[in-house]
Motif scaffolding. Structure first.
Motif, mmCIF file in Angstrom:
data_model
loop_
_atom_site.group_PDB
_atom_site.id
_atom_site.type_symbol
_atom_site.label_atom_id
_atom_site.label_comp_id
_atom_site.label_asym_id
_atom_site.label_seq_id
_atom_site.Cartn_x
_atom_site.Cartn_y
_atom_site.Cartn_z
ATOM 1 N N GLU A 216 0.818 -1.213 0.000
ATOM 2 C CA GLU A 216 0.000 0.000 0.000
ATOM 3 C C GLU A 216 0.852 1.263 0.000
ATOM 4 N N ASN A 217 0.279 2.324 -0.535
ATOM 5 C CA ASN A 217 0.946 3.616 -0.559
ATOM 6 C C ASN A 217 -0.081 4.723 -0.433
ATOM 7 N N GLN A 218 0.261 5.747 0.339
ATOM 8 C CA GLN A 218 -0.625 6.906 0.438
ATOM 9 C C GLN A 218 -0.382 7.823 -0.755
ATOM 10 N N LEU A 219 -1.463 8.290 -1.353
ATOM 11 C CA LEU A 219 -1.363 9.146 -2.528
ATOM 12 C C LEU A 219 -1.196 10.607 -2.121
ATOM 13 N N VAL A 220 -0.354 11.309 -2.855
ATOM 14 C CA VAL A 220 -0.111 12.733 -2.622
ATOM 15 C C VAL A 220 -0.139 13.445 -3.968
ATOM 16 N N THR A 221 -0.102 14.761 -3.932
ATOM 17 C CA THR A 221 -0.257 15.531 -5.172
ATOM 18 C C THR A 221 1.051 15.981 -5.804
ATOM 19 N N ASN A 222 2.167 15.714 -5.182
ATOM 20 C CA ASN A 222 3.434 16.268 -5.686
ATOM 21 C C ASN A 222 4.388 15.218 -6.241
ATOM 22 N N LYS A 223 3.855 14.037 -6.593
ATOM 23 C CA LYS A 223 4.718 12.968 -7.077
ATOM 24 C C LYS A 223 4.125 12.336 -8.342
ATOM 25 N N THR A 224 5.008 11.867 -9.217
ATOM 26 C CA THR A 224 4.575 11.137 -10.402
ATOM 27 C C THR A 224 5.011 9.673 -10.337
ATOM 28 N N GLN A 225 5.698 9.292 -9.249
ATOM 29 C CA GLN A 225 6.073 7.902 -9.044
ATOM 30 C C GLN A 225 5.809 7.507 -7.598
ATOM 31 N N PHE A 226 5.290 6.300 -7.425
ATOM 32 C CA PHE A 226 5.034 5.762 -6.092
ATOM 33 C C PHE A 226 5.692 4.388 -6.002
ATOM 34 N N PHE B 276 2.008 0.108 6.619
ATOM 35 C CA PHE B 276 0.623 0.224 7.058
ATOM 36 C C PHE B 276 0.183 -1.080 7.732
ATOM 37 N N ASN B 277 -0.703 -0.941 8.736
ATOM 38 C CA ASN B 277 -1.141 -2.114 9.490
ATOM 39 C C ASN B 277 -2.008 -3.067 8.676
ATOM 40 N N THR B 278 -2.442 -2.675 7.492
ATOM 41 C CA THR B 278 -3.235 -3.546 6.637
ATOM 42 C C THR B 278 -2.395 -4.198 5.531
ATOM 43 N N GLU B 279 -1.091 -3.939 5.519
ATOM 44 C CA GLU B 279 -0.229 -4.541 4.511
ATOM 45 C C GLU B 279 0.136 -5.978 4.879
ATOM 46 N N GLN B 280 0.492 -6.738 3.852
ATOM 47 C CA GLN B 280 1.007 -8.095 4.026
ATOM 48 C C GLN B 280 2.278 -8.189 3.190
ATOM 49 N N ARG B 281 3.417 -8.048 3.848
ATOM 50 C CA ARG B 281 4.701 -8.052 3.144
ATOM 51 C C ARG B 281 5.314 -9.450 3.137
ATOM 52 N N LEU B 282 6.422 -9.578 2.428
ATOM 53 C CA LEU B 282 7.142 -10.844 2.298
ATOM 54 C C LEU B 282 8.313 -10.884 3.267
ATOM 55 N N ASN B 283 8.445 -11.977 4.021
ATOM 56 C CA ASN B 283 9.601 -12.172 4.894
ATOM 57 C C ASN B 283 10.835 -12.493 4.066
ATOM 58 N N GLN B 284 11.993 -12.121 4.573
ATOM 59 C CA GLN B 284 13.240 -12.333 3.833
ATOM 60 C C GLN B 284 13.548 -13.805 3.589
ATOM 61 N N GLN B 285 13.078 -14.680 4.470
ATOM 62 C CA GLN B 285 13.378 -16.101 4.310
ATOM 63 C C GLN B 285 12.392 -16.822 3.403
ATOM 64 N N ASP B 286 11.375 -16.101 2.902
ATOM 65 C CA ASP B 286 10.337 -16.713 2.079
ATOM 66 C C ASP B 286 10.402 -16.230 0.633
ATOM 67 N N PRO C 56 -9.379 5.738 3.477
ATOM 68 C CA PRO C 56 -9.436 5.463 4.916
ATOM 69 C C PRO C 56 -9.595 6.741 5.733
ATOM 70 N N ALA C 57 -10.091 6.562 6.950
ATOM 71 C CA ALA C 57 -10.307 7.705 7.839
ATOM 72 C C ALA C 57 -9.017 8.155 8.518
ATOM 73 N N SER C 58 -8.004 7.301 8.518
ATOM 74 C CA SER C 58 -6.717 7.634 9.134
ATOM 75 C C SER C 58 -5.674 6.678 8.575
ATOM 76 N N ASN C 59 -4.427 6.855 8.985
ATOM 77 C CA ASN C 59 -3.356 5.972 8.535
ATOM 78 C C ASN C 59 -3.402 4.592 9.181
ATOM 79 N N VAL C 60 -4.246 4.442 10.207
ATOM 80 C CA VAL C 60 -4.358 3.143 10.876
ATOM 81 C C VAL C 60 -5.773 2.578 10.768
ATOM 82 N N ASP C 61 -6.584 3.137 9.898
ATOM 83 C CA ASP C 61 -7.955 2.667 9.703
ATOM 84 C C ASP C 61 -7.938 1.250 9.121
ATOM 85 N N THR C 62 -8.729 0.356 9.706
ATOM 86 C CA THR C 62 -8.820 -1.021 9.196
ATOM 87 C C THR C 62 -10.206 -1.319 8.625
#
Length: 216
Positions: free
Chosen positions: A34-44, A60-70, A84-90
């Motif tokens: 996940e990434n938060q969108l902003v108005t001053n960038k053309t790459q995310f 973000f608490n709603t992300e599911q990343r990959l472990n280094q050993q996997d 979302p209503a905040s950066n921690v909204d689930t």
């Protein structure tokens, strides 16, 4: 049948990547970046590993990343927007297009259409393995759409997240935890307007190979 084919492809891809399918546990799983969108960038940039932070210096608490050993072999790919209503909204809802009801601030829904005229690029250890994946293939406007805020007598958007917004990845993508995989969204222009916590979510579905890499 599809699940069996995905599993067979995952084993074949592991062999090609010099990973051992016989010495690891293979299970269906997903990555959610996940990434938060902003108005001053053309790459995310979307980091893949649990050890990497995004541009905001967090995961973000709603992300599911990959472990280094996997490792992870992706069979399908989905792209979604949320407000979302905040950066921690689930409780935020994933949208397959910028609905003007879900993104009510003036100009935000129209600006978000820029995303669907953009493309993704995947680099592994600074080698570009996927030069261009068009985001337009993920735009889905459902037959039933909300016309007013939830609870105001309007239906909610029709969406089936088992399939809507997803597109098959063939040949499959292989994410290896011991390598530096970075996904970039490259846009033709910066967004003219965004909601305060507006977010883009990328979901990969496929097969997880646990403990399949050697960390040195």
């Amino acid at each position: 049948m599809n699940s069996r084919l995905i599993y067979k492809n995952a084993v074949d891809m592991m062999v090609k990547a010099n990973l051992s399918a016989n010495l690891t546990k293979l299970t269906q799983s997903f990555l959610r970046l996940e990434n938060q969108l902003v108005t001053n960038k053309t790459q995310f940039q979307f980091p893949v590993l649990t050890s990497q932070n995004n541009a905001a210096g967090t995961i973000f608490n709603t992300e599911q990343r990959l472990n280094q050993q996997d490792s992870f072999i992706s069979a399908s790919w989905g792209v979604f927007l949320s407000n979302p209503a905040s950066n921690v909204d689930t409780t935020m809802v994933l949208h397959s297009y910028p609905n003007a009801i879900a993104f009510p601030t003036a100009g935000t829904a129209a600006a978000a259409e820029t995303i669907y005229n953009s493309y993704f690029q995947l680099a592994v250890n600074n080698d570009i393995v996927l030069p261009a994946w068009d985001a337009s293939r993920h735009r889905l406007v459902p037959q039933t759409q909300s016309t007013a805020a939830f609870g105001a007598g309007s239906p909610i958007d029709q969406i089936d997240l088992s399939s809507d917004g997803f597109y098959p990845v063939e040949p499959n993508l292989v994410f290896i935890g011991s390598k530096n995989s970075v996904l970039n969204l490259i846009m033709p222009a910066a967004l003219a307007a965004v909601e305060t916590f507006e977010r883009i979510t990328v979901i990969f579905r496929g097969v997880l190979a646990q403990n399949s890499t050697i960390i040195t």
